[in-house]
Design an enzyme around this catalytic site. Structure first.
Site, PDB file in Angstrom:
ATOM      1  N   SER A   4       0.801  -1.225   0.000  1.00 27.17           N
ATOM      2  CA  SER A   4       0.000   0.000   0.000  1.00 27.17           C
ATOM      3  C   SER A   4       0.833   1.273   0.000  1.00 27.17           C
ATOM      4  O   SER A   4       0.316   2.348  -0.306  1.00 27.17           O
ATOM      5  CB  SER A   4      -0.945   0.008   1.205  1.00 27.17           C
ATOM      6  OG  SER A   4      -0.235   0.138   2.414  1.00 27.17           O
ATOM      7  N   LYS A   7       0.876   4.499   6.938  1.00 25.41           N
ATOM      8  CA  LYS A   7       0.376   5.310   5.834  1.00 25.41           C
ATOM      9  C   LYS A   7       1.015   6.692   5.898  1.00 25.41           C
ATOM     10  O   LYS A   7       1.694   7.048   6.859  1.00 25.41           O
ATOM     11  CB  LYS A   7      -1.145   5.474   5.903  1.00 25.41           C
ATOM     12  CG  LYS A   7      -1.943   4.180   5.999  1.00 25.41           C
ATOM     13  CD  LYS A   7      -1.980   3.393   4.711  1.00 25.41           C
ATOM     14  CE  LYS A   7      -2.798   2.118   4.876  1.00 25.41           C
ATOM     15  NZ  LYS A   7      -2.753   1.281   3.649  1.00 25.41           N
TER      16      LYS A   7
END
Length: 279
Positions: free
Chosen positions: A43, A120
């Site tokens: 990701s 993230k």
């Protein structure tokens, strides 16, 4: 004879004490300073690759209940969560020696629902209005600057311990073929620049406007079309808004990186990622 037994007994006791002290020191070090983190998914490509091993700077934002380490070893039935140890401190959304993160930081945090560690990029600060339109991020009504940066390529094959295969903009492709994604340089209003990847028009490329609540943050993966992040609410299985107290620390530097199924397979270590800064 009794003297020998006593000496052996003392040696065993000293060995046990040494192990206990070592574990205590390691626990204190991990709780207060740095936490190891192994990248399990794609990701955050290409900033972080599957198999990157890094240490998370836990001093960057101060300390909360999330700073307590989790010890999860399914193979031996160990599942000690940070909340099991420090859950009594959860709920005030405050931090000891707390300092605010900056937009663009790559952050490890506890998922607000599952409690699992996620990593993230911090996109939205408290009070910000965040929206994605046509795959382009807007912050408070202004689109971020994007610059084309060619194509990111990798081999279409199983990656990491989970054996996941990448998604491709030139797909579908066969096993062993070259998988492509478009690469762009994204620049935030504070001047932070980083690389993002895209594979084409996807469901999360057009969203409504998210207003980040006070004391919360909005996160997105750099691999924009292959990331479960704050664009998807928690009720739909996403991350949603992340409270300040759920931040664990900032990812600053990759120690080493393994392209194989295990970080112990040293012959698969990537030679260009030793001590690489996370940008």
């Amino acid at each position: 004879m009794a003297e020998n037994v006593t000496k052996k007994g003392n040696a065993v006791i000293e060995t046990v004490k040494t192990i206990v002290y070592a574990l205590l020191i390691a626990g204190i070090f991990r709780t207060l300073f740095f936490q190891p983190f192994w990248i399990p998914s794609g990701s955050m490509k290409e900033t972080l690759l599957i198999g990157d091993f890094l240490f998370v700077n836990k001093m960057a934002y101060g300390y909360s209940y999330a700073s307590c380490p989790s010890v999860i070893l399914p193979a031996v039935g160990i599942n000690i969560d940070a909340e099991d140890v420090c859950g009594v401190f959860r709920g005030d959304n405050d931090r000891l020696f707390g300092s605010e993160p900056e937009r663009g930081d790559v952050v490890v945090f506890r998922h607000p629902v599952s409690g699992r560690d996620f990593i993230k990029r911090l996109v939205g600060l408290p009070g910000d209005q965040i929206q994605v339109k046509g795959g382009v991020l807007s912050i408070n009504g202004e689109q971020v600057k994007l610059q084309d940066d060619g194509v990111f390529t990798e081999i279409y094959e199983p990656q990491g311990p989970q054996g996941t295969r990448p998604r491709c903009s030139n797909g579908p492709v066969g096993e062993g073929a070259v998988c492509e994604k478009t690469r762009e340089i994204e620049t935030f209003p504070n001047g932070n620049t980083h690389t993002i990847l895209n594979i084409g028009n996807q469901g999360m490329d057009n969203t409504g406007i998210y207003t980040v609540p006070e004391g919360n943050y909005f996160f997105m993966g750099d691999n924009r079309d292959n990331s479960s992040d704050s664009r998807l609410p928690q009720s739909a299985g996403g991350v949603g808004f992340v409270p300040f107290e759920n931040l664990i620390g900032r990812a600053d530097r990759i120690m080493f990186s393994s392209a194989g199924r295990s970080m112990l397979f040293f012959w698969t270590w990537r030679g260009n990622r030793f001590f690489k800064a996370v940008e």
